[in-house]
Structure formats: C-alpha cells, structure tokens
Design a protein around this motif. Structure first.
Motif, PDB file in Angstrom:
ATOM      1  N   LYS A   1       2.500  13.758  -9.934  1.00 29.50           N
ATOM      2  CA  LYS A   1       4.112  14.321 -10.307  1.00 29.50           C
ATOM      3  C   LYS A   1       4.406  15.313 -11.544  1.00 29.50           C
ATOM      4  CE  LYS A   1       7.746  17.080  -7.483  1.00 29.50           C
ATOM      5  NZ  LYS A   1       9.109  16.561  -6.892  1.00 29.50           N
ATOM      6  N   LEU A   2       4.324  13.466 -11.884  1.00 32.75           N
ATOM      7  CA  LEU A   2       5.316  13.927 -13.421  1.00 32.75           C
ATOM      8  C   LEU A   2       4.500  13.675 -14.058  1.00 32.75           C
ATOM      9  CD1 LEU A   2       7.572  10.937 -13.277  1.00 32.75           C
ATOM     10  CD2 LEU A   2       8.519  13.399 -13.350  1.00 32.75           C
ATOM     11  N   LEU A   3       2.643  14.123 -13.945  1.00 38.22           N
ATOM     12  CA  LEU A   3       1.542  13.887 -15.386  1.00 38.22           C
ATOM     13  C   LEU A   3       1.658  15.676 -15.130  1.00 38.22           C
ATOM     14  CD1 LEU A   3      -0.124  12.832 -17.046  1.00 38.22           C
ATOM     15  CD2 LEU A   3      -1.197  12.024 -15.598  1.00 38.22           C
ATOM     16  N   LEU A   4       1.362  16.217 -13.816  1.00 40.90           N
ATOM     17  CA  LEU A   4       1.376  17.592 -13.639  1.00 40.90           C
ATOM     18  C   LEU A   4       2.724  18.294 -14.048  1.00 40.90           C
ATOM     19  CD1 LEU A   4      -0.695  19.838 -11.713  1.00 40.90           C
ATOM     20  CD2 LEU A   4       0.662  18.873  -9.785  1.00 40.90           C
ATOM     21  N   GLN A   5       3.677  17.977 -13.592  1.00 34.14           N
ATOM     22  CA  GLN A   5       4.667  18.699 -14.439  1.00 34.14           C
ATOM     23  C   GLN A   5       4.467  19.203 -15.586  1.00 34.14           C
ATOM     24  OE1 GLN A   5       7.936  17.067 -13.012  1.00 34.14           O
ATOM     25  NE2 GLN A   5       8.392  18.273 -10.907  1.00 34.14           N
ATOM     26  N   ALA A   6       4.689  18.401 -16.324  1.00 31.50           N
ATOM     27  CA  ALA A   6       4.394  18.093 -17.919  1.00 31.50           C
ATOM     28  C   ALA A   6       3.081  18.785 -18.455  1.00 31.50           C
ATOM     29  CB  ALA A   6       4.018  16.927 -18.595  1.00 31.50           C
ATOM     30  N   VAL A   7       1.583  18.750 -17.209  1.00 38.17           N
ATOM     31  CA  VAL A   7       0.603  19.249 -18.242  1.00 38.17           C
ATOM     32  C   VAL A   7       0.662  20.819 -17.910  1.00 38.17           C
ATOM     33  CG1 VAL A   7      -2.340  19.819 -17.713  1.00 38.17           C
ATOM     34  CG2 VAL A   7      -0.932  17.848 -18.008  1.00 38.17           C
TER      35      VAL A   7
ATOM     36  N   SER B   1       0.885  -0.972  -0.342  1.00 39.87           N
ATOM     37  CA  SER B   1       0.201   0.305  -0.079  1.00 39.87           C
ATOM     38  C   SER B   1       1.156   0.855  -0.029  1.00 39.87           C
ATOM     39  CB  SER B   1      -1.111  -0.329   1.151  1.00 39.87           C
ATOM     40  OG  SER B   1      -1.888  -1.434   1.043  1.00 39.87           O
ATOM     41  N   ILE B   2       1.851   0.992   0.732  1.00 38.02           N
ATOM     42  CA  ILE B   2       3.171   1.815   0.636  1.00 38.02           C
ATOM     43  C   ILE B   2       3.816   2.586  -0.274  1.00 38.02           C
ATOM     44  CG2 ILE B   2       4.862   3.633   1.737  1.00 38.02           C
ATOM     45  CD1 ILE B   2       3.860   1.594   4.733  1.00 38.02           C
ATOM     46  N   LEU B   3       4.003   1.406  -0.923  1.00 34.78           N
ATOM     47  CA  LEU B   3       4.736   1.591  -2.126  1.00 34.78           C
ATOM     48  C   LEU B   3       4.103   2.265  -3.506  1.00 34.78           C
ATOM     49  CD1 LEU B   3       7.297   1.265  -3.945  1.00 34.78           C
ATOM     50  CD2 LEU B   3       6.060  -1.846  -4.412  1.00 34.78           C
ATOM     51  N   ILE B   4       2.120   1.518  -3.139  1.00 33.76           N
ATOM     52  CA  ILE B   4       1.647   1.479  -4.193  1.00 33.76           C
ATOM     53  C   ILE B   4       1.218   3.442  -3.964  1.00 33.76           C
ATOM     54  CG2 ILE B   4      -0.952   2.309  -4.939  1.00 33.76           C
ATOM     55  CD1 ILE B   4      -0.355  -1.506  -4.304  1.00 33.76           C
ATOM     56  N   ILE B   5       1.044   4.035  -2.730  1.00 30.49           N
ATOM     57  CA  ILE B   5       0.515   5.631  -2.874  1.00 30.49           C
ATOM     58  C   ILE B   5       2.010   6.180  -3.196  1.00 30.49           C
ATOM     59  CG2 ILE B   5       1.016   7.059  -1.113  1.00 30.49           C
ATOM     60  CD1 ILE B   5      -0.808   4.925   0.583  1.00 30.49           C
TER      61      ILE B   5
ATOM     62  N   THR C   1       2.385   8.679  -6.138  1.00 26.65           N
ATOM     63  CA  THR C   1       2.211  10.183  -6.133  1.00 26.65           C
ATOM     64  C   THR C   1       3.507  10.566  -7.212  1.00 26.65           C
ATOM     65  OG1 THR C   1       1.815   9.622  -3.529  1.00 26.65           O
ATOM     66  CG2 THR C   1       2.953  11.969  -4.331  1.00 26.65           C
ATOM     67  N   PHE C   2       4.739   9.934  -7.428  1.00 24.18           N
ATOM     68  CA  PHE C   2       4.826  10.496  -8.187  1.00 24.18           C
ATOM     69  C   PHE C   2       4.924  10.175  -9.846  1.00 24.18           C
ATOM     70  CE2 PHE C   2       8.878   9.058 -10.863  1.00 24.18           C
ATOM     71  CZ  PHE C   2       9.546   9.714 -10.827  1.00 24.18           C
ATOM     72  N   VAL C   3       4.290   9.641  -9.356  1.00 25.11           N
ATOM     73  CA  VAL C   3       3.413   9.664 -11.254  1.00 25.11           C
ATOM     74  C   VAL C   3       2.666  10.964 -11.211  1.00 25.11           C
ATOM     75  CG1 VAL C   3       1.904   8.271 -13.037  1.00 25.11           C
ATOM     76  CG2 VAL C   3       3.734   6.841 -11.714  1.00 25.11           C
TER      77      VAL C   3
END
Length: 151
Positions: A26-32, A14-18, A22-24
């Motif tokens: 963040k990357l998507l938000l930066q690209a947008v 669960s922690i790993l998935i969270i 979060t990382f993905v």
C-alpha cells in the motif's frame, strides 16, 4: 501438543506476513501514484503559474491606473485560522500554493457564484501569494464574462 503449537505459530506468522506485505505494498502504491500524478501535472502547474504571473502583471498595471479599493464590505480575515499556525501564533502569509475550487456551473446565475467568489476573496486576503483556480463546466463563457457577472 507440539504439532498444535507449530501449526498456530505458522498460522500467526502467515497472517503477520500477509498484513505486513499488504501494508508495504500500500505504501509503495501510494508513492508510485503520487510520483506519477506529480510527473503528469508538472507542465500544467507551470502553465497555470505562468498565466497567473502574466495576468497579475496586467492587473497591477490596470490597478495603478485606477485607485479603486474593494475592501468596502469585506470583513478582515484573521491570520489566526484553526490548525494553520503553531501554538496560536500567526499563520504563514508567504504560502505560495495553488488552491482549486470546483464549481461546475459558476456562470449559471443560481446564487452560488457569490458564495464561491466570497470564498476566493477570503482565500486571497488570507494567503495573498496563493493562486486560486476555478474548475468549471461553463466552457462557453470566458474568464472576463464570468468575473463581470459576479461584480
């Protein structure tokens, strides 16, 4: 004991998935956000470059009529600036980006203007094809008035 392992394995996953989501995100938000800012500022960039091209042609015309050199007191700017060239080689003189300087009151006469214009002059000598833009709050003063005051 088996229940404890399953519980800790589930918690770890669960922690790993969270963390991964979060990382993905963040990357998507930066690209947008990057795409949105580029899209919103493209027309402004085109306008700035067109204005610079026109002013450069006017300057070249006036410079050809007066053969005044302004290199007198300026130091030579080296082409070996930190972090700009590979393995200590010469940096690229052909860089054609836009460099923005923010100086809220560049016409106020407080002395910082000379430092600003010295930085612009050094930047222009280092990257002759780069466009230097000054963002200021001095709306009542025009470009020619500000440049005249510095000289």
């Amino acid at each position: 004991m088996a229940g404890t392992r399953a519980c800790s394995w589930t918690l770890t996953n669960s922690i790993l998935i969270i963390c991964l989501s979060t990382f993905v995100s963040k990357l998507l938000l930066q690209a947008v956000v990057g795409w949105y800012l580029r899209r919103r500022t493209t027309s402004r960039k085109i306008t700035i470059l067109a204005r610079v091209k026109l002013e450069e042609a006017q300057y070249q015309l006036s410079a050809s009529q007066s053969h005044k050199s302004d290199d007198g007191e300026w130091e030579k700017v080296e082409k070996h600036t930190a972090g700009s060239a590979k393995n200590g080689g010469e940096a690229d003189d052909e860089w054609e980006g836009i460099i923005g300087f923010f100086h809220p009151f560049c016409n106020a006469g407080g002395g910082g203007e000379r430092v600003l214009w010295a930085a612009i002059k050094a930047t222009q000598k280092r990257w002759p094809k780069a466009v230097c833009c000054v963002y200021t709050g001095d709306r009542e003063a025009g470009k020619d008035e500000i440049l005249e005051r510095v000289q």
